[in-house]
Design an enzyme around this catalytic site. Sequence first.
Site, PDB file in Angstrom:
ATOM      1  N   SER A  11       0.804  -1.228   0.000  1.00 60.16           N
ATOM      2  CA  SER A  11       0.000   0.000   0.000  1.00 60.16           C
ATOM      3  C   SER A  11       0.835   1.276   0.000  1.00 60.16           C
ATOM      4  CB  SER A  11      -0.947   0.021   1.204  1.00 60.16           C
ATOM      5  OG  SER A  11      -0.220  -0.091   2.420  1.00 60.16           O
ATOM      6  N   ASP A 235      10.235  -8.432   2.393  1.00 61.70           N
ATOM      7  CA  ASP A 235      10.061  -7.452   3.470  1.00 61.70           C
ATOM      8  C   ASP A 235       9.991  -8.102   4.849  1.00 61.70           C
ATOM      9  OD1 ASP A 235       7.519  -8.518   3.039  1.00 61.70           O
ATOM     10  OD2 ASP A 235       6.599  -6.608   2.480  1.00 61.70           O
TER      11      ASP A 235
END
Length: 487
Positions: A11, A235
């Site tokens: 996002s 990540d």
Amino acid sequence: MEYIAIDIGASSGRLIRAHFKGLGGFELEELHRFKNGFENKGGTDYWNFNHLVNEILKGLEKVKQAGITECYVGIDTWGVDYGLLDKAGNLISDPVSYRDSRTQNAIADFAKKMSLETLYEKTGIQLQPFNTVFQLFVEDQAKLAQADKLLLMPDLLGYIFTGNAVTEKTNASTMQLLNLKTRKWDQDILDVVGVSEDLFPTITEPGQILGELQAEKFSDYDLPKAKFITIASHDTASAVVGTPAHGEDWAYISSGTWSLMGVEIPEGISTQKAFDSNFTNEWGVQGTIRFLKNIMGMWLIQEVARMQEYQYSFPELAELASQEEPFQQFVDVNDARFLNPANMIEALQAYCRETNQKVPQTPGELARCVYDNLALCYAVELENLEKITGRKINKLHIVGGGSNNKMLNQLTADVCEIEVEAGPGEATAIGNLMVQIIATHGYGTLEQAREDIRNCVELEAYCPQTSETVSQALTEFKSFINKKQLV
């Protein structure tokens, strides 16, 4: 020396600078932040790859404007998604998002050619419909025929900026194409998918120099002299590096769009119990394994907020939730319907109607429903984690953006009956930076890096507050989930 973390989530993305002052400390500064998201084009959800490239270049310009003329750079993103390059090295199309519906039936169809138990035994990777193995299984055959190389998202970005193509191993392990024991591509799985090992560039360890920024390709931008390093590019791998833990009695939740709950172990676990509980073995730095469970995470509340046109901030939603009666409904947050519904609020409400429970209506009720069930799910998976690994977990580190949610942190401590330590919020970027510093001889070990993280970032502790209400809710939630799984 100056280090830049390019940290991109589903996002948003950011460029964060670390000034390393030698053993004993570092200073962080966010230089650029931008939005990210997939777009539906012709019925398919794609990432806008050029948008990511342009935002990174804008960020690197800001690096130069901040007076940094030379720096190291590392890139991390989410896992499993990829781009296909033709023989000329050009991107065939924008990468498809893992939330696209194309893999809806992929697991069942794949199972007709290889048992799912065999797939898990070989890879140790949990079954998720969006895993790269299933994306490739349903990939457009015309694109595959045209493709010369497949690059995962961070490697694809690294290739665009340096011209060098690699497959970084912490991210590659999420693809469910690598053998857990041999640490090589599994030929049996490749045969089922219908691709050759030649499609993938050489696997590389995190902490390797990738190459210099090809500034001449981007002459419209005033860029610093930058040397790219292949860090732990998944990540979550970077977030685990950035977890300020010590000893072996801890677990983590990397809390963002997804909640990744797990432990750091030296060898993988692909037992029947691990398979039944759908835990995964992803590779980490310095020979470690991230043994973890994917939980739907803050995506649920992000979509609830979006459906309300962001009338309330996330802190405001948490405050509204805290005023509501707890545990009014039980929801399996990992139900496939919540992966990418057209309307998350309607999906949650429909689930509650179907299971004959109170239907949340107000913003506070909806937020309470999400937070209660995330915490309950965490408790169940923490118990599974202890049983499978044989470890007693005494502290739970919550890192990432979700660690800023004080209500959920305390609720998690209460339901899990465990001490929670929250922070850093930028664990992924910090882990990215730590691998860069280790690679350039700033730290020798993960332990040294984590010690500095503990000294340099603000952490907040939450002690469990047990109650009969919480204990009864967890018992009822377990019963609800077990019955649902038997249906």
